[in-house]
Design a protein around this motif. Structure first.
Motif, PDB file in Angstrom:
ATOM      1  N   VAL A 193       0.847  -1.183   0.000  1.00 39.00           N
ATOM      2  CA  VAL A 193       0.000   0.000   0.000  1.00 39.00           C
ATOM      3  C   VAL A 193       0.883   1.233   0.000  1.00 39.00           C
ATOM      4  N   VAL A 194       0.502   2.218  -0.791  1.00 37.72           N
ATOM      5  CA  VAL A 194       1.210   3.493  -0.845  1.00 37.72           C
ATOM      6  C   VAL A 194       0.245   4.589  -0.407  1.00 37.72           C
ATOM      7  N   ILE A 195       0.731   5.513   0.400  1.00 38.43           N
ATOM      8  CA  ILE A 195      -0.045   6.695   0.755  1.00 38.43           C
ATOM      9  C   ILE A 195       0.523   7.872  -0.021  1.00 38.43           C
ATOM     10  N   GLY A 196      -0.269   8.405  -0.944  1.00 38.34           N
ATOM     11  CA  GLY A 196       0.156   9.575  -1.705  1.00 38.34           C
ATOM     12  C   GLY A 196      -0.185  10.842  -0.947  1.00 38.34           C
ATOM     13  N   LEU A 197       0.757  11.751  -0.856  1.00 38.63           N
ATOM     14  CA  LEU A 197       0.570  13.002  -0.110  1.00 38.63           C
ATOM     15  C   LEU A 197       0.590  14.182  -1.071  1.00 38.63           C
ATOM     16  N   VAL A 198      -0.456  15.011  -0.988  1.00 38.75           N
ATOM     17  CA  VAL A 198      -0.576  16.186  -1.842  1.00 38.75           C
ATOM     18  C   VAL A 198      -0.694  17.417  -0.956  1.00 38.75           C
ATOM     19  N   GLY A 199       0.045  18.437  -1.282  1.00 38.39           N
ATOM     20  CA  GLY A 199       0.034  19.678  -0.494  1.00 38.39           C
ATOM     21  C   GLY A 199       1.418  20.293  -0.486  1.00 38.39           C
ATOM     22  N   ASN A 200       1.690  21.123   0.498  1.00 38.62           N
ATOM     23  CA  ASN A 200       2.983  21.795   0.599  1.00 38.62           C
ATOM     24  C   ASN A 200       3.994  20.856   1.260  1.00 38.62           C
ATOM     25  N   THR A 201       4.637  20.036   0.421  1.00 39.94           N
ATOM     26  CA  THR A 201       5.592  19.045   0.929  1.00 39.94           C
ATOM     27  C   THR A 201       7.040  19.468   0.710  1.00 39.94           C
ATOM     28  N   ALA A 202       7.241  20.657   0.129  1.00 36.29           N
ATOM     29  CA  ALA A 202       8.599  21.057  -0.270  1.00 36.29           C
ATOM     30  C   ALA A 202       9.566  21.102   0.912  1.00 36.29           C
ATOM     31  N   THR A 203       9.082  21.508   2.078  1.00 35.43           N
ATOM     32  CA  THR A 203       9.979  21.670   3.228  1.00 35.43           C
ATOM     33  C   THR A 203      10.015  20.441   4.137  1.00 35.43           C
ATOM     34  N   LEU A 204       9.258  19.417   3.796  1.00 32.54           N
ATOM     35  CA  LEU A 204       9.215  18.229   4.652  1.00 32.54           C
ATOM     36  C   LEU A 204      10.427  17.342   4.417  1.00 32.54           C
ATOM     37  N   ASP A 205      10.933  16.763   5.484  1.00 27.73           N
ATOM     38  CA  ASP A 205      12.081  15.862   5.430  1.00 27.73           C
ATOM     39  C   ASP A 205      11.572  14.427   5.331  1.00 27.73           C
ATOM     40  N   PRO A 206      11.837  13.726   4.213  1.00 26.67           N
ATOM     41  CA  PRO A 206      11.364  12.351   4.088  1.00 26.67           C
ATOM     42  C   PRO A 206      11.810  11.453   5.238  1.00 26.67           C
ATOM     43  N   LEU A 207      13.036  11.658   5.742  1.00 28.68           N
ATOM     44  CA  LEU A 207      13.525  10.819   6.845  1.00 28.68           C
ATOM     45  C   LEU A 207      12.724  11.067   8.120  1.00 28.68           C
ATOM     46  N   GLN A 208      12.312  12.304   8.329  1.00 30.83           N
ATOM     47  CA  GLN A 208      11.493  12.618   9.497  1.00 30.83           C
ATOM     48  C   GLN A 208      10.132  11.928   9.405  1.00 30.83           C
ATOM     49  N   LEU A 209       9.544  11.955   8.227  1.00 30.01           N
ATOM     50  CA  LEU A 209       8.258  11.281   8.046  1.00 30.01           C
ATOM     51  C   LEU A 209       8.393   9.772   8.220  1.00 30.01           C
TER      52      LEU A 209
END
Length: 353
Positions: free
Chosen positions: A38-54
């Motif tokens: 399963v994949v969760i697609g995320l839409v919105g202001n993701t530019a500043t998000l750290d993938p490792l943090q998520l």
């Protein structure tokens, strides 16, 4: 951005994460179920998000990746690298458009002219193997003096053809004011080449739940086309089919447009959406349609749209590119050879006795 869950992730954990992405991060999440994960697609202001943090939000998260393309939900990466399907209910049963399904043939006249013509054409193309009837009630024309279609009355004629044959109906929407009455008849709503970047229309059509056929604009790049599709998905409708119908290039003396068959493998690498090819508009001449239709199957198209008219010489629009029902019968036999070789031809339904 996409969040790839590990195999066997609990449904409750997927729901918890989706809620957290919404409440804590202000993101819209979309659960996409693949064959194994399963994949969760995320839409919105993701530019500043750290993938490792998520990724640290749950031990069930396998990986978090950015979708680098400007088109997000349309991207194949957003759909965990797999093809999607568009399932369209029809009176004859559901029809599946997609890479992993048999080829779907759509056929019929450019314009709905009268009841006898449209019903008889529907019967003929169904007998040859088509699953959908195409026919224009509202016609965008270059000249204001050319036949513009019969409008709302033609929708009733399409409904009569649907009742008589059980075929699905594809017809073009030009004005948002006609959306409600057109959606009562159409099983798939077509957005034509001239309206591909009519963004207000795309938003309104994307907000309703009927499947949408999005034709490529006459001078549109592939990215512009996919961004137009992104408008539809962003408005909430994931059931979009992309239709290549030829683009305008240098030489219009010998063919109406240049049918871009190279777009099939290109789209296959970029997007998960199903692909349709329209060799009738793509060439503008009936004698070229069979070759381009066969080539499209060999290149991997999911669907074909072919214009068929009982008397092309007297057609009110696009007669030169229309096949007669007899030629369409022969073409379907020719296409079956290529389709079977590509493992994309529908299997005949067994007759129970």
């Amino acid at each position: 951005m996409i969040v790839i869950m590990k195999s066997g992730s609990p449904e409750a954990e997927i729901a918890r994460l989706s809620q957290e992405f919404s409440s804590s991060w202000g993101l819209t999440s979309q659960k996409i179920v693949g064959k194994h994960k399963v994949v969760i697609g995320l839409v919105g202001n993701t530019a500043t998000l750290d993938p490792l943090q998520l990724q640290e939000l749950s031990p069930w998260i396998e990986q978090v990746l950015r979708v680098e393309k400007p088109f997000k939900q349309v991207s194949r990466a957003f759909h965990h690298g797999e093809a999607s399907e568009v399932v369209v209910p029809t009176p004859n049963g559901p029809v599946h458009f997609g890479e992993n399904h048999p080829l779907v043939v759509v056929a019929g006249p450019c314009s709905v002219e009268n009841e006898e013509m449209i019903v008889e054409t529907a019967r003929r193309v169904k007998a040859a193997g088509a699953k959908f009837l195409r026919g224009g009630a509202y016609k965008p024309r270059t000249s204001p003096y050319a036949f513009q279609g019969h409008g709302e009355s033609a929708l009733g004629l399409l409904a009569a053809a649907r009742e008589a044959t059980g075929l699905g109906i594809i017809t073009e929407l030009m004005d948002a004011a006609d959306l409600e009455k057109l959606a009562e008849v159409a099983d798939i709503i077509q957005i034509g080449a001239r309206n591909m970047q009519n963004f207000s229309l795309l938003k309104k059509v994307g907000a309703q739940n009927k499947p949408i056929l999005l034709k490529r604009g006459m001078a549109a790049t592939i990215e512009e086309w996919l961004m137009a599709a992104e408008y539809l998905l962003a408005a909430g409708n994931p059931n979009v089919i992309l239709c290549e119908r030829g683009i305008r290039t240098f030489d219009q003396q010998y063919s109406r447009n240049t049918l871009d068959l190279s777009v099939i493998p290109v789209l296959r690498s970029l997007t998960h959406l199903p692909i349709m090819i329209d060799p009738s508009h793509g060439t503008g001449k009936a004698e070229y349609v069979p070759s381009m239709a066969m080539a499209a199957i060999a290149a991997g198209t999911d669907s074909l749209m072919i214009e068929v008219h009982p008397n092309p010489a007297k057609a009110l629009s696009d007669g030169p590119q229309s096949l007669t029902p007899e030629r369409f019968d022969c073409l379907m036999q020719e296409l079956s050879i290529i389709g079977k070789a590509m493992n994309r031809w529908p299997q005949p339904v067994p007759v129970l006795v």
